[in-house]
Write a protein that holds these residues in place. Structure first.
Motif, short mmCIF file in Angstrom:
data_model
loop_
_atom_site.label_atom_id
_atom_site.label_comp_id
_atom_site.label_asym_id
_atom_site.label_seq_id
_atom_site.Cartn_x
_atom_site.Cartn_y
_atom_site.Cartn_z
N THR A 299 0.85 -1.20 0.00
CA THR A 299 0.00 0.00 0.00
C THR A 299 0.88 1.25 0.00
O THR A 299 0.96 1.97 0.99
CB THR A 299 -0.92 0.01 1.24
OG1 THR A 299 -0.11 -0.13 2.43
CG2 THR A 299 -1.93 -1.12 1.18
N PRO A 300 1.56 1.50 -1.10
CA PRO A 300 2.46 2.66 -1.15
C PRO A 300 1.67 3.97 -1.14
O PRO A 300 0.57 4.05 -1.70
CB PRO A 300 3.20 2.47 -2.47
CG PRO A 300 2.24 1.72 -3.32
CD PRO A 300 1.52 0.79 -2.39
N ARG A 301 2.24 4.98 -0.53
CA ARG A 301 1.63 6.30 -0.56
C ARG A 301 2.04 7.07 -1.81
O ARG A 301 1.38 8.02 -2.20
CB ARG A 301 2.03 7.10 0.68
CG ARG A 301 1.45 6.57 1.97
CD ARG A 301 -0.08 6.54 1.95
NE ARG A 301 -0.64 7.85 1.67
CZ ARG A 301 -1.00 8.73 2.61
NH1 ARG A 301 -0.85 8.42 3.88
NH2 ARG A 301 -1.51 9.88 2.28
N ARG A 302 3.15 6.66 -2.42
CA ARG A 302 3.64 7.38 -3.59
C ARG A 302 4.31 6.40 -4.55
O ARG A 302 5.04 5.51 -4.14
CB ARG A 302 4.63 8.47 -3.18
CG ARG A 302 5.43 9.05 -4.32
CD ARG A 302 6.25 10.24 -3.89
NE ARG A 302 5.40 11.40 -3.69
CZ ARG A 302 5.84 12.66 -3.76
NH1 ARG A 302 7.11 12.89 -4.03
NH2 ARG A 302 5.03 13.67 -3.57
N THR A 303 4.00 6.56 -5.83
CA THR A 303 4.67 5.78 -6.87
C THR A 303 5.17 6.73 -7.95
O THR A 303 4.67 7.84 -8.11
CB THR A 303 3.72 4.75 -7.49
OG1 THR A 303 2.55 5.42 -8.00
CG2 THR A 303 3.29 3.71 -6.47
#
Length: 527
Positions: free
Chosen positions: A124-128
């Motif tokens: 569950t990344p906050r930024r890609t």
């Protein structure tokens, strides 16, 4: 051959659903807010009546953006006004997606319960990020002929930076860059009556018969650009107008493919190639990277670095204050940059050797000239809500903008996004360039933007006090913490003000004042 670093694209528009927990690329950050301290509202706001959002004239891209009949010459083909020296590199951008996670109400699709995912869960990344690849090519060149001779006689740098835009995406970036810099240069030339009257435009359009006057206008523009906080444009060259360019000769000279006939070349003043991205590393690493000089008895080690106080003064009062002034000017003329990053802030110099400004030994502010570059995503403040992604990002801060809305709240949130981006440039620069290491093997915690975003946004929930404790725990940052603590934590307050600009814009959404970063320039941190 120098690498060209990457600029940032405004947050991407994407949407992904998962069985229970869902996410959308709203550009969201945590909604937790903390009160700003030490910066009063009247210190960084101004009357909206004084804000000039007019878009008339812009000198009609006049003197600076009309083709001056420049052609490729010397190694690549016969010409008149400039020659190509070498290929510098390619330029692209990163598409950054910030994700918001939520539970959806089956009865009301607009009712979302936002949740904070585990910051250590890679699922569950906050930024890609995704890279665009090469979009623009950069060349170095030199003004020659009567124009180059005239500039040299007056002590100006004849070197130029040339960007080649080819393809639909690049052409859109070129249009934005031409428009934004034309607006900035119109403001720069507001006291030049001949430019305002259209004389410069007529001279550039009729260069074949008004060459001397046009050369004088270019020299005058170069003089004004010396002190400007942005990289100025000198002209434009349409390669479709060049009939005698030999593709094979171009390849032999530049070692890259020749340009397409549809490509557009924009010719800029030469600011050098050093940026905050190059400078953002410990001074000892930059010192050791300097090739050793040969002495009578062999190689000589580089001299010791200047004292921390001198280097800190250069970073804070020179680089950071200069970047803040550059951003404030853009907002003053009604523009937002939208892609402020370490590579878009250049460390230039009024001296001929532009590398002086980025040397680990340079501490005199008189040798430094900060210039903002890369306006390919810039646009008008008042038109920010024309972008649906902007409206989506604003919604995560409780702001509801209709597409195409023109309001003070829209302008304030657009300005706040620039300030937020500059805040991460500032903290990254401070943590990297002012880290005190004794040798190149000493470890330094990561200071890239994504790491700082995760620390400040996810782990410390935008609590600047907790972030200070994290920084204080590292010995390499002991002197930096003492610097930021001075004058009642003036440095931390400046950083917090930049980080929290979007929250402040949302808090004062009904205000009749336009947000401005100029009040920060009077902070004791910069005195």
């Amino acid at each position: 051959m120098l690498p060209l670093l990457i600029a940032c694209l405004p947050l991407a528009n994407a949407f992904v659903t998962q069985p229970v927990l869902q996410k959308s690329s709203t550009g969201a950050r945590p909604q937790h807010q903390i009160p700003l301290q030490g910066i009063d509202a009247d210190e960084w706001e101004s009357d909206f009546d004084d804000f000039d959002d007019s878009n008339d004239d812009v000198l009609k891209l006049s003197d600076v953006l009309q083709s001056r009949g420049a052609t490729i010459c010397q190694r690549v083909g016969p010409g008149r006004d400039f020659v190509l020296s070498d290929f510098v590199g390619n330029m692209g951008f990163d598409e950054v997606t910030d994700w918001e996670y939520y539970y959806e109400n089956e009865d009301d699709e607009n009712d979302r319960k936002v949740v904070q995912p585990n910051p250590f869960d890679s699922a569950t990344p906050r930024r890609t990020r995704s890279s665009s690849g090469s979009v623009i090519r950069l060349f170095r060149g030199e003004l020659v002929g009567p124009l180059g001779g005239s500039l040299s006689a007056q002590g100006y740098d004849r070197r130029v930076l040339i960007k080649e835009f080819s393809g639909d995406m690049a052409m859109e970036l070129a249009r934005n860059e031409l428009f934004a810099i034309a607006k900035l240069q119109s403001n720069l030339l507001r006291n030049e009556q001949s430019a305002q009257d259209g004389d410069w435009y007529r001279a550039a359009s009729s260069r074949s018969v008004m060459e001397r006057q046009d050369n004088n206008n270019v020299a005058r523009l170069m003089h004004l650009l010396r002190d400007s906080p942005f990289v100025g444009i000198l002209g434009e060259c349409n390669l479709a107008e060049i009939d005698d360019m030999d593709p094979n000769e171009f390849y032999r000279a530049m070692s890259v493919k020749p340009p397409k006939p549809s490509a557009i070349w924009i010719i800029y003043e030469y600011p050098g190639m050093a940026s905050v991205a190059n400078y953002a590393q410990p001074a000892e690493l930059r010192r050791q990277a300097i090739p050793p000089k040969k002495g009578f008895f062999g190689a000589v080690d580089p001299p010791p670095l200047p004292k921390f106080e001198q280097r800190a003064n250069y970073v804070v009062k020179g680089i950071l204050k200069g970047a803040l002034e550059a951003m404030a000017l853009q907002h003053d003329v009604g523009l937002v940059h939208r892609s402020i990053g370490r590579s878009s802030i250049l460390l230039s110099s009024k001296a001929m050797d532009k590398r002086e400004a980025s040397s680990p030994y340079t501490t005199f502010l008189s040798q430094l000239h900060i210039k903002m570059a890369d306006f390919g995503f810039a646009g008008l403040l008042e038109a920010s809500a024309d972008d649906p992604e902007f409206c989506t990002r604003a919604r995560t801060f409780g702001l509801s903008f209709a597409k195409g809305e023109r309001s003070i709240a829209v302008a304030n949130f657009a300005i706040a996004e620039d300030m937020h981006a500059l805040g991460f440039v500032a903290v990254g620069l401070l943590l990297s360039s002012l880290a005190e290491i004794k040798s190149v093997n000493d470890p330094v915690p990561a200071t890239d933007e994504d790491t700082l975003q995760r620390l400040l946004g996810d782990i410390f929930d935008k609590d600047i006090a907790q972030f200070r404790e994290y920084v204080e725990a590292e010995e390499v940052w002991a002197n930096l913490v003492e610097l930021l603590d001075r004058n009642d934590s003036a440095g931390w307050k400046v950083l917090e003000t930049l980080f929290m600009a979007r929250e402040r814009a949302a808090k004062f959404k009904d205000s009749e004042l336009i947000l401005t970063a100029r009040g920060l320039l009077s902070s004791p941190f910069f005195e």
